[in-house]
Motif scaffolding. Sequence first.
Motif, short mmCIF file in Angstrom:
data_model
loop_
_atom_site.label_atom_id
_atom_site.label_comp_id
_atom_site.label_asym_id
_atom_site.label_seq_id
_atom_site.Cartn_x
_atom_site.Cartn_y
_atom_site.Cartn_z
N ASP A 7 0.81 -1.21 0.00
CA ASP A 7 0.00 0.00 0.00
C ASP A 7 0.84 1.27 0.00
O ASP A 7 0.37 2.32 -0.41
CB ASP A 7 -0.93 0.02 1.22
CG ASP A 7 -2.03 -1.02 1.10
OD1 ASP A 7 -2.28 -1.51 -0.02
OD2 ASP A 7 -2.62 -1.35 2.14
N VAL A 8 2.08 1.21 0.44
CA VAL A 8 2.93 2.39 0.54
C VAL A 8 3.32 2.93 -0.82
O VAL A 8 3.32 4.13 -1.05
CB VAL A 8 4.20 2.08 1.38
CG1 VAL A 8 5.20 3.21 1.28
CG2 VAL A 8 3.80 1.83 2.82
N GLY A 9 3.66 2.06 -1.74
CA GLY A 9 4.13 2.50 -3.07
C GLY A 9 3.02 3.10 -3.90
O GLY A 9 1.85 2.80 -3.71
N ASN A 10 3.39 3.96 -4.83
CA ASN A 10 2.38 4.44 -5.76
C ASN A 10 2.45 3.61 -7.03
O ASN A 10 3.31 2.76 -7.18
CB ASN A 10 2.55 5.94 -6.05
CG ASN A 10 3.88 6.24 -6.74
OD1 ASN A 10 4.30 5.52 -7.64
ND2 ASN A 10 4.53 7.30 -6.32
N GLU A 11 1.57 3.85 -7.93
CA GLU A 11 1.47 3.01 -9.12
C GLU A 11 2.66 3.13 -10.06
O GLU A 11 2.87 2.28 -10.89
CB GLU A 11 0.17 3.34 -9.85
CG GLU A 11 -1.05 2.95 -9.04
CD GLU A 11 -2.34 3.35 -9.73
OE1 GLU A 11 -2.33 3.60 -10.93
OE2 GLU A 11 -3.36 3.39 -9.03
N LYS A 12 3.44 4.20 -9.95
CA LYS A 12 4.55 4.40 -10.87
C LYS A 12 5.88 3.89 -10.34
O LYS A 12 6.87 3.88 -11.04
CB LYS A 12 4.69 5.89 -11.20
CG LYS A 12 3.49 6.42 -11.95
CD LYS A 12 3.66 7.86 -12.27
CE LYS A 12 2.40 8.35 -12.98
NZ LYS A 12 2.50 9.77 -13.31
N SER A 13 5.91 3.48 -9.09
CA SER A 13 7.18 3.01 -8.53
C SER A 13 7.28 1.49 -8.59
O SER A 13 6.29 0.78 -8.65
CB SER A 13 7.33 3.49 -7.09
OG SER A 13 6.32 2.93 -6.28
N ARG A 14 8.50 1.02 -8.56
CA ARG A 14 8.77 -0.41 -8.54
C ARG A 14 8.84 -0.86 -7.09
O ARG A 14 9.57 -0.27 -6.29
CB ARG A 14 10.11 -0.66 -9.24
CG ARG A 14 10.38 -2.08 -9.51
CD ARG A 14 11.59 -2.17 -10.40
NE ARG A 14 11.78 -3.54 -10.77
CZ ARG A 14 12.86 -4.01 -11.32
NH1 ARG A 14 13.87 -3.20 -11.59
NH2 ARG A 14 12.96 -5.27 -11.63
N ARG A 15 8.10 -1.87 -6.72
CA ARG A 15 8.06 -2.32 -5.33
C ARG A 15 8.97 -3.53 -5.15
O ARG A 15 8.80 -4.55 -5.83
CB ARG A 15 6.64 -2.63 -4.93
CG ARG A 15 5.81 -1.34 -4.90
CD ARG A 15 4.43 -1.59 -4.49
NE ARG A 15 3.75 -2.18 -5.65
CZ ARG A 15 2.47 -2.49 -5.65
NH1 ARG A 15 1.74 -2.32 -4.59
NH2 ARG A 15 1.92 -3.02 -6.72
N ILE A 16 9.93 -3.38 -4.25
CA ILE A 16 10.93 -4.42 -3.97
C ILE A 16 10.82 -4.80 -2.49
O ILE A 16 10.80 -3.93 -1.63
CB ILE A 16 12.35 -3.91 -4.27
CG1 ILE A 16 12.46 -3.53 -5.75
CG2 ILE A 16 13.39 -4.96 -3.89
CD1 ILE A 16 13.74 -2.80 -6.10
N VAL A 17 10.79 -6.10 -2.22
CA VAL A 17 10.79 -6.59 -0.84
C VAL A 17 12.05 -7.39 -0.61
O VAL A 17 12.41 -8.24 -1.42
CB VAL A 17 9.54 -7.47 -0.57
CG1 VAL A 17 9.66 -8.18 0.77
CG2 VAL A 17 8.28 -6.64 -0.63
N ILE A 18 12.72 -7.11 0.50
CA ILE A 18 13.85 -7.92 0.97
C ILE A 18 13.34 -8.62 2.21
O ILE A 18 13.04 -7.98 3.21
CB ILE A 18 15.07 -7.04 1.27
CG1 ILE A 18 15.50 -6.28 0.02
CG2 ILE A 18 16.21 -7.92 1.82
CD1 ILE A 18 16.55 -5.24 0.24
N ALA A 19 13.21 -9.94 2.13
CA ALA A 19 12.60 -10.72 3.20
C ALA A 19 13.60 -11.73 3.76
O ALA A 19 14.20 -12.49 3.01
CB ALA A 19 11.37 -11.45 2.69
N GLY A 20 13.75 -11.72 5.07
CA GLY A 20 14.62 -12.69 5.73
C GLY A 20 13.81 -13.80 6.35
O GLY A 20 12.58 -13.72 6.47
N GLU A 21 14.51 -14.84 6.76
CA GLU A 21 13.82 -15.96 7.39
C GLU A 21 13.25 -15.53 8.73
O GLU A 21 13.80 -14.66 9.41
CB GLU A 21 14.76 -17.15 7.54
CG GLU A 21 15.93 -16.89 8.45
CD GLU A 21 16.90 -18.05 8.47
OE1 GLU A 21 16.65 -19.09 7.88
OE2 GLU A 21 17.94 -17.89 9.11
N MET A 22 12.12 -16.12 9.07
CA MET A 22 11.47 -15.86 10.36
C MET A 22 11.77 -17.06 11.25
O MET A 22 11.41 -18.18 10.91
CB MET A 22 9.96 -15.69 10.15
CG MET A 22 9.62 -14.55 9.22
SD MET A 22 7.87 -14.48 8.76
CE MET A 22 7.76 -15.83 7.56
#
Length: 76
Positions: A7-22
């Motif tokens: 929800d944070v990004g706008n429609e023109k930006s590229r959304r990247i997630v860096i996810a670590g192990e839980m």
Amino acid sequence: MVRTIADVGNEKSRRIVIAGEMLELGTEEHELHRQAGREIAAAGIDVLWGVRALAREILAGANEGGLLERDFLIRL
């Protein structure tokens, strides 16, 4: 958390997630990581980076959810 990131990004930006192990999720740790990956894919994230061993399950879930392998990377 995934919905907040999406929800944070706008429609023109590229959304990247860096996810670590839980850690310390118990016997369901593999499935919970896969579920997180599926949610990441469903949120329309463009690129996913997984960090550490259990992040492989996040990436597998994201792939099941439709994120293409070319759009993710893992670092052990």
